[in-house]
Design a protein around this motif. Structure first.
Motif, PDB file in Angstrom:
ATOM      1  N   MET A 167      -1.768 -10.565 -28.592  1.00 54.64           N
ATOM      2  CA  MET A 167      -2.912 -11.296 -29.138  1.00 54.64           C
ATOM      3  C   MET A 167      -3.943 -11.589 -28.050  1.00 54.64           C
ATOM      4  O   MET A 167      -5.155 -11.473 -28.269  1.00 54.64           O
ATOM      5  CB  MET A 167      -2.413 -12.602 -29.768  1.00 54.64           C
ATOM      6  CG  MET A 167      -3.479 -13.392 -30.495  1.00 54.64           C
ATOM      7  SD  MET A 167      -4.141 -12.462 -31.915  1.00 54.64           S
ATOM      8  CE  MET A 167      -5.385 -13.586 -32.506  1.00 54.64           C
ATOM      9  N   LYS A 168      -3.440 -11.989 -26.893  1.00 54.83           N
ATOM     10  CA  LYS A 168      -4.338 -12.308 -25.778  1.00 54.83           C
ATOM     11  C   LYS A 168      -5.126 -11.070 -25.360  1.00 54.83           C
ATOM     12  O   LYS A 168      -6.324 -11.151 -25.055  1.00 54.83           O
ATOM     13  CB  LYS A 168      -3.531 -12.846 -24.592  1.00 54.83           C
ATOM     14  CG  LYS A 168      -4.393 -13.262 -23.411  1.00 54.83           C
ATOM     15  CD  LYS A 168      -3.527 -13.809 -22.278  1.00 54.83           C
ATOM     16  CE  LYS A 168      -4.379 -14.272 -21.111  1.00 54.83           C
ATOM     17  NZ  LYS A 168      -5.221 -13.195 -20.545  1.00 54.83           N
ATOM     18  N   LEU A 169      -4.434  -9.930 -25.355  1.00 52.50           N
ATOM     19  CA  LEU A 169      -5.106  -8.683 -24.979  1.00 52.50           C
ATOM     20  C   LEU A 169      -6.228  -8.358 -25.963  1.00 52.50           C
ATOM     21  O   LEU A 169      -7.318  -7.928 -25.549  1.00 52.50           O
ATOM     22  CB  LEU A 169      -4.084  -7.540 -24.937  1.00 52.50           C
ATOM     23  CG  LEU A 169      -4.619  -6.160 -24.522  1.00 52.50           C
ATOM     24  CD1 LEU A 169      -5.154  -6.210 -23.098  1.00 52.50           C
ATOM     25  CD2 LEU A 169      -3.528  -5.100 -24.644  1.00 52.50           C
ATOM     26  N   PHE A 170      -5.971  -8.589 -27.263  1.00 55.68           N
ATOM     27  CA  PHE A 170      -6.982  -8.301 -28.276  1.00 55.68           C
ATOM     28  C   PHE A 170      -8.192  -9.228 -28.122  1.00 55.68           C
ATOM     29  O   PHE A 170      -9.347  -8.793 -28.244  1.00 55.68           O
ATOM     30  CB  PHE A 170      -6.378  -8.445 -29.672  1.00 55.68           C
ATOM     31  CG  PHE A 170      -7.338  -8.145 -30.791  1.00 55.68           C
ATOM     32  CD1 PHE A 170      -7.751  -6.835 -31.037  1.00 55.68           C
ATOM     33  CD2 PHE A 170      -7.839  -9.170 -31.578  1.00 55.68           C
ATOM     34  CE1 PHE A 170      -8.649  -6.561 -32.066  1.00 55.68           C
ATOM     35  CE2 PHE A 170      -8.733  -8.892 -32.602  1.00 55.68           C
ATOM     36  CZ  PHE A 170      -9.138  -7.584 -32.842  1.00 55.68           C
ATOM     37  N   LEU A 171      -7.935 -10.499 -27.852  1.00 56.10           N
ATOM     38  CA  LEU A 171      -9.027 -11.451 -27.653  1.00 56.10           C
ATOM     39  C   LEU A 171      -9.843 -11.088 -26.421  1.00 56.10           C
ATOM     40  O   LEU A 171     -11.082 -11.201 -26.423  1.00 56.10           O
ATOM     41  CB  LEU A 171      -8.477 -12.872 -27.524  1.00 56.10           C
ATOM     42  CG  LEU A 171      -7.843 -13.471 -28.791  1.00 56.10           C
ATOM     43  CD1 LEU A 171      -7.246 -14.840 -28.501  1.00 56.10           C
ATOM     44  CD2 LEU A 171      -8.881 -13.572 -29.920  1.00 56.10           C
ATOM     45  N   ASP A 172      -9.150 -10.657 -25.359  1.00 55.55           N
ATOM     46  CA  ASP A 172      -9.853 -10.211 -24.154  1.00 55.55           C
ATOM     47  C   ASP A 172     -10.718  -8.997 -24.450  1.00 55.55           C
ATOM     48  O   ASP A 172     -11.827  -8.857 -23.907  1.00 55.55           O
ATOM     49  CB  ASP A 172      -8.846  -9.883 -23.046  1.00 55.55           C
ATOM     50  CG  ASP A 172      -8.151 -11.123 -22.511  1.00 55.55           C
ATOM     51  OD1 ASP A 172      -8.704 -12.221 -22.692  1.00 55.55           O
ATOM     52  OD2 ASP A 172      -7.052 -10.980 -21.918  1.00 55.55           O
TER      53      ASP A 172
END
Length: 303
Positions: free
Chosen positions: A1-6
């Motif tokens: 999820m963090k990667l997608f937000l980044d």
């Protein structure tokens, strides 16, 4: 999820541009009285193109992120290896500086004995040669210990064979220092590396011989504790020195009382014990002697 937000953050300019175009389209439709259905159609077409763009670049972003993570991991591993190599180099330099200083003592004594020989010179020279041999073996064993490619041969080891060979090797010191021996042969077996275990026991026995004169050394295997105990009636160790005696180069009060003390033997013993998963217990009182116990793992049998 963090990667997608980044990833969405990295595409913020394009997303903002799309939003701005949508606002412009709607504004134009209002001012130019263009049918709103055409405006929404244009927005949907641009949105579809944007969606395809984001999907394609998402996979590229993932690959770049994985490469970045791998590079960061390799960088940290390389940094840790460099740090480990520098620490090992510093340890090696410090160890051998002390080693060179210590080995000069028996060499100097041997030279003095040869300058003024008497009826005891032969025996005394043999003792000094034994000390020199100890230091040479200590250096070689230390180099093997820090070599991570050195394998261990874990097998069933007969403690009695090891102890008898060491007692034979150090018989001259027992006689010269007037030390009596208390040891009964037994058939205790442990699971360990025979070579490294021999070196470990030798360091403990050598330490007992070094600080005992006109006394006694008792060696016994304690079956209930799975431990080999080496007890001496030597000068003992101060309580405040016990936690430090396995530090490299530390000789403490006893080192100042005994010119043969190097502070290297017990350091090597600790390194070996860690590798063999053997715990070393120490009990001592000044002027009353010391007890060293090698506590083996519980995978031990009595035969």
């Amino acid at each position: 999820m963090k990667l997608f937000l980044d990833y969405l953050k990295s595409q913020s300019v394009i997303l903002f541009g799309y939003l701005l175009v949508c606002i412009v389209f709607i504004t134009i439709s209002v001012l130019a009285t263009i049918e709103i259905a055409y405006v929404f159609l244009g927005i949907e077409i641009l949105g579809f193109i944007l969606f395809i763009y984001l999907i394609v670049h998402w996979f590229q972003y993932q690959k770049l992120s994985n490469v970045k993570d791998d590079n960061e991991r390799l960088f940290n591993e390389n940094k840790n290896l460099k740090s480990e190599m520098l620490n090992q180099k510093d340890d090696l330099n410090a160890y051998f500086l002390m080693w060179l200083h210590q080995i000069k003592t028996p060499m100097t004594v041997s030279k003095l004995l040869l300058e003024k020989p008497d009826e005891t010179t032969n025996t005394k020279l043999k003792m000094q040669l034994m000390y020199i041999e100890q230091y040479i073996n200590m250096a070689m064993n230390y180099l093997k210990m820090i070599d991570h490619s050195t394998d261990m041969d874990i097998t069933q080891v007969n403690l009695d064979d090891i102890i008898k060979n060491l007692l034979k090797k150090y018989s001259l010191l027992f006689i010269h220092n007037h030390i009596s021996l208390e040891y009964q042969s037994n058939l205790a077996y442990v699971i360990s590396d025979s070579q490294w275990l021999t070196i470990l026991i030798e360091q403990i026995l050598s330490n007992a011989l070094k600080y005992t004169e006109n006394g006694k050394i008792a060696i016994q295997y304690l079956e209930d504790k799975h431990a080999l105990e080496i007890r001496d009636t030597g000068i003992g160790i101060r309580s405040e020195d016990i936690p430090k005696i396995f530090d490299r180069g530390y000789s403490g009060f006893n080192g100042r009382m005994n010119e043969k003390s190097s502070g290297l033997g017990l350091y090597l013993a600790r390194k070996i014990s860690e590798r063999l998963n053997i715990q070393i217990e120490v009990e001592s009182k000044l002027s009353q002697g010391s007890v060293f116990r090698l506590v083996f793992p519980t995978n031990l049998t009595k035969m």
